[in-house]
Scaffold this active site. Structure first.
Site, short mmCIF file in Angstrom:
data_model
loop_
_atom_site.label_atom_id
_atom_site.label_comp_id
_atom_site.label_asym_id
_atom_site.label_seq_id
_atom_site.Cartn_x
_atom_site.Cartn_y
_atom_site.Cartn_z
N LYS A 22 -30.60 42.32 28.99
CA LYS A 22 -29.47 41.39 29.07
C LYS A 22 -28.27 42.06 29.76
O LYS A 22 -27.65 41.49 30.66
CB LYS A 22 -29.12 40.94 27.64
CG LYS A 22 -27.89 40.07 27.51
CD LYS A 22 -27.88 39.36 26.17
CE LYS A 22 -27.18 40.13 25.06
NZ LYS A 22 -25.73 40.27 25.21
N SER A 23 -27.95 43.28 29.35
CA SER A 23 -26.78 43.97 29.93
C SER A 23 -26.95 44.17 31.43
O SER A 23 -26.02 43.92 32.21
CB SER A 23 -26.60 45.34 29.27
OG SER A 23 -26.25 45.20 27.93
N ARG A 125 -13.54 35.55 19.52
CA ARG A 125 -13.67 36.99 19.76
C ARG A 125 -12.45 37.57 20.48
O ARG A 125 -11.82 36.89 21.29
CB ARG A 125 -14.97 37.25 20.54
CG ARG A 125 -16.17 36.81 19.71
CD ARG A 125 -17.47 37.07 20.38
NE ARG A 125 -17.69 38.50 20.56
CZ ARG A 125 -18.73 39.01 21.23
NH1 ARG A 125 -19.61 38.19 21.76
NH2 ARG A 125 -18.87 40.30 21.34
N SER A 168 -16.26 50.47 24.21
CA SER A 168 -16.75 49.17 24.64
C SER A 168 -17.16 49.22 26.10
O SER A 168 -16.34 49.43 26.99
CB SER A 168 -15.67 48.08 24.45
OG SER A 168 -16.06 46.92 25.16
N GLN A 170 -18.15 46.73 27.71
CA GLN A 170 -17.65 45.52 28.38
C GLN A 170 -16.25 45.76 28.91
O GLN A 170 -15.93 45.36 30.04
CB GLN A 170 -17.65 44.35 27.39
CG GLN A 170 -19.07 43.96 26.97
CD GLN A 170 -19.10 42.88 25.92
OE1 GLN A 170 -18.08 42.46 25.40
NE2 GLN A 170 -20.29 42.40 25.60
N ASP A 318 -25.85 47.04 18.77
CA ASP A 318 -26.64 45.81 18.79
C ASP A 318 -27.88 45.88 17.89
O ASP A 318 -28.48 44.85 17.58
CB ASP A 318 -27.07 45.46 20.22
CG ASP A 318 -25.88 45.01 21.07
OD1 ASP A 318 -24.83 44.64 20.50
OD2 ASP A 318 -26.00 45.04 22.31
N LYS A 345 -18.46 40.61 16.66
CA LYS A 345 -19.53 40.26 17.61
C LYS A 345 -19.72 38.74 17.59
O LYS A 345 -18.80 38.02 17.24
CB LYS A 345 -20.80 41.02 17.23
CG LYS A 345 -20.68 42.52 17.46
CD LYS A 345 -20.64 42.83 18.94
CE LYS A 345 -20.46 44.30 19.23
NZ LYS A 345 -20.25 44.57 20.65
N ARG A 349 -20.95 40.26 11.76
CA ARG A 349 -22.34 40.66 11.46
C ARG A 349 -22.45 41.42 10.14
O ARG A 349 -23.52 41.44 9.54
CB ARG A 349 -22.94 41.45 12.61
CG ARG A 349 -23.27 40.55 13.79
CD ARG A 349 -23.95 41.28 14.94
NE ARG A 349 -24.40 40.31 15.95
CZ ARG A 349 -24.66 40.60 17.21
NH1 ARG A 349 -24.52 41.85 17.65
NH2 ARG A 349 -25.08 39.66 18.04
C1 S3P Z 1 -22.67 45.05 26.04
C2 S3P Z 1 -21.89 45.90 25.32
C3 S3P Z 1 -21.75 45.81 23.87
C4 S3P Z 1 -22.87 45.00 23.24
C5 S3P Z 1 -23.15 43.73 23.97
C6 S3P Z 1 -23.50 44.01 25.42
C7 S3P Z 1 -22.71 45.22 27.50
O1 S3P Z 1 -20.51 45.20 23.55
O2 S3P Z 1 -22.58 44.72 21.88
O3 S3P Z 1 -24.24 43.04 23.37
O4 S3P Z 1 -23.58 44.64 28.16
O5 S3P Z 1 -21.86 45.96 28.03
P1 S3P Z 1 -19.14 46.06 23.57
O6 S3P Z 1 -19.10 46.77 24.85
O7 S3P Z 1 -18.01 45.09 23.44
O8 S3P Z 1 -19.26 46.96 22.38
#
Ligand code: S3P
Length: 432
Positions: A22-23, A125, A168, A170, A318, A345, A349
Site C-alpha cells: 500500500k505504501s 485525524r 511519521s 507520511q 501497522d 490511526k 486502535r
Molecule cells: C504510512 C506510514 C504510517 C502507517 C501508514 C502508512 C506510509 O503512518 O501507519 O499505514 O505509507 O508512509 P505514519 O507515517 O503517519 O506513522
C-alpha cells in the site's frame, strides 16, 4: 455494514501472493502523476486507499488506464510533466491518511487552489503535523480545527531544514515531495528511522536525494521521468497470516514476492522472538526495494512473549493490532508501550483492540500509550466491532481462529481498504 463469521481453524497451510504494498503503491501513483511520460505498474495494490491516490492523480490532470486482470493487471499513469491542473471538485482522499498527507506536499508548490476531503475517520485525524512544515516552506494552508477539509492556496515554496517531531513517514514524505519542487536544498532529520519508500521511489523516478546519518537532503526543483515497476507484496497485509501461522504448531506458510525493505521487517524480528522460524529465498532488489519469498514454520515449544517499546513501536505501528490480538495465545504475553500514535490511526486502535479483546474474554491492562496482555489465555468467540478500521477487522479475524465458538466481525468490509482478498485467503489457508 457487512458481517463475516470466522470459525476456529485446525491449521494454516499454503502459499500466498500478496497484493502490492500500500505504501509503495501510493508513492508510485503520486510520483507518476507528477512525472513526464507513462509509468507502468504491475502488482499495484488492490486496496481502496491507493485507488484514492490514483483518482486524485486523475483529478490533477494525469491519465490513468488499467489493462489486464489478476496477476496481469497493469496500471498505466501518464503524468503531467510537473504541471498539475486545478481540480474541478475537491480531492477525495477517502479513508486514506497517506493520500491526504503526502498529496498535500506534492500539490502545495502548484499555483492553484486545492481542497482535500476525506471520510468521517479521516476527518478526525490530525493534519497540523503537515501544515506546520509546509507553512514554513511558504505554503498557505487552512485546516478546520487541525483537521480536514484542507484548503491549500498553492504557490512557489522555499527549502527548509526540518526535524520531524513525531516519527511519521507520511509527514517526511509530504516535506520531501514539496522539497523536490521547492527552490533550494530541503533537509529533514528524523530521530527514528521510518519507512524509506519515498526515498527509493524518488530515486527510481530519477530524483537526487541524499542521506547522511539521520538527515535527508533533497535539492529542488527537480523533474521526474516515468518508470516501469512491479510493486512488492505488502508485508503489513502478510502480517495477519504470519501471526495466524504462529497459532498452529504444524503451520506451513509461503509468502511469494513479498516486500522485505529493512524499514518494514521489524515484524519478522518480533515473530522470531515469539517462536517463528523463517527461510528467506530468492531475494531481489527492484528500484531499491528488497523482495523475497518467505517460508514460515513454528518452533516446537510454543510461543514465548515480547515487549515492544521505544523506536520499535514506531517501526511496527501497522502490525501492532494483530500482535495484540494474538497476544493472549502466547505463553508470556505481549507488552506494547510508546505507541500513542495508535490512537490517531483509522480509529483509536488502542481503545478498539481493548474493546474487542474484552468481548472475547481476555484480560489485559490498557495504558495511554499501549496495552499489556498476559499470555496463557483462552478466548471465546464474540461480536467484534471493526470500527470501520481495516486492520481491526483483520486482526480479530485472526484471534477468532483459535477461540472457542464462532466470531462475527461487524464492519468486515473495511478490510478492502488495504486487502480486499483477505477473507477469501483466510478461508483457503485456514480450514475449519
Ligand atoms: C504510512 C506510514 C504510517 C502507517 C501508514 C502508512 C506510509 O503512518 O501507519 O499505514 O505509507 O508512509 P505514519 O507515517 O503517519 O506513522
Amino acid at each position: 455494514m457487512s458481517i463475516e463469521v470466522v470459525r476456529p481453524a485446525r491449521t494454516l497451510q499454503g502459499s500466498l501472493t500478496l497484493p502490492g504494498d500500500k505504501s509503495i503503491s501510493h508513492r508510485y501513483a503520486m510520483l507518476a502523476g507528477l512525472a513526464e511520460g507513462t509509468t507502468r505498474l504491475s502488482n499495484f495494490s488492490t486496496g481502496a486507499d491507493p485507488a484514492s491516490s490514483l483518482a486524485c492523480m486523475e483529478a490533477l490532470g494525469a491519465t490513468v488506464k488499467t489493462t489486464g486482470e489478476g496477476p496481469a493487471r497493469v496500471i498505466e499513469i501518464t503524468g503531467t510533466s510537473g504541471n498539475f491542473v486545478e481540480p474541478e471538485q475537491p480531492l477525495d482522499c477517502g479513508n486514506s491518511g497517506s493520500t491526504m498527507r503526502m498529496l498535500s506536499g506534492l500539490i502545495a508548490p502548484h499555483p492553484h487552489t486545492f481542497t482535500l476531503v476525506g471520510d468521517h475517520s479521516l476527518t478526525l485525524r490530525p493534519m497540523e503535523r503537515i501544515r506546520k512544515p509546509l507553512a514554513a516552506m511558504g505554503a498557505r494552508m487552512e485546516l478546520v480545527d487541525g483537521h480536514a477539509p484542507i484548503t491549500i492556496f498553492g504557490g512557489p515554496l522555499k527549502a527548509i531544514a526540518f526535524e520531524t517531531p513525531i516519527p511519521s513517514a507520511q509527514v517526511k514524505t509530504a516535506v520531501l515531495f514539496a522539497g523536490l519542487q521547492a527552490e533550494g536544498i530541503t533537509s529533514l532529520s528524523e530521530p527514528v528511522r521510518t519507512r524509506d519508500h519515498s526515498e527509493h521511489a524518488l530515486r527510481a523516478f530519477g530524483a537526487t536525494i541524499r542521506r547522511e546519518a539521520d538527515t535527508l537532503s533533497i535539492p529542488g526543483p527537480q523533474r521526474l521521468a516515468a518508470i516501469d515497476a512491479t510493486v512488492p507484496g505488502d508485508l503489513s497485509s502478510a502480517a495477519f497470516f504470519l501471526c495466524a501461522a504462529l497459532l498452529f504448531p504444524d503451520a506451513n506458510l509461503i509468502l511469494d514476492s513479498v516486500g522485505m525493505n529493512p524499514t518494514r521487517t521489524a515484524l519478522l524480528d518480533v515473530l522470531g522472538w515469539l517462536g517463528a522460524k523463517f527461510k528467506v529465498l530468492n531475494v531481489e532488489e527492484h528500484h531499491g526495494e528488497m523482495i523475497g519469498t518467505i517460508q514460515v514454520n513454528v518452533s516446537p515449544g510454543g510461543l514465548a512473549g515480547a515487549r515492544i517499546q521505544g523506536d520499535l513501536s514506531a517501526m511496527l505501528i501497522d502490525e501492532l493490532p494483530v500482535l495484540a490480538a494474538i497476544a493472549p495465545y502466547t505463553r508470556d504475553g505481549i507488552i506494547i508501550r510508546d505507541a500513542k500514535e495508535l490512537r490517531v490511526k483509522e480509529s483509536d486502535r488502542i481503545a478498539l483492540v481493548a474493546k474487542n479483546l474484552a468481548a472475547m474474554g481476555a484480560e489485559f491492562t490498557e495504558y495511554p500509550d499501549g496495552l499489556e496482555i498476559p499470555g496463557g489465555q483462552q478466548l471465546h468467540g464474540a461480536e467484534i466491532d471493526s470500527g470501520t478500521d481495516h486492520r481491526i477487522a483483520m486482526a480479530f479475524s485472526i484471534a477468532a481462529l483459535r477461540a472457542t465458538g464462532e466470531t462475527a466481525i461487524h464492519g468486515a468490509e473495511a478490510a478492502a481498504i488495504s486487502f480486499p482478498e483477505f477473507f477469501s485467503h483466510l478461508r483457503e489457508l485456514c480450514p475449519e
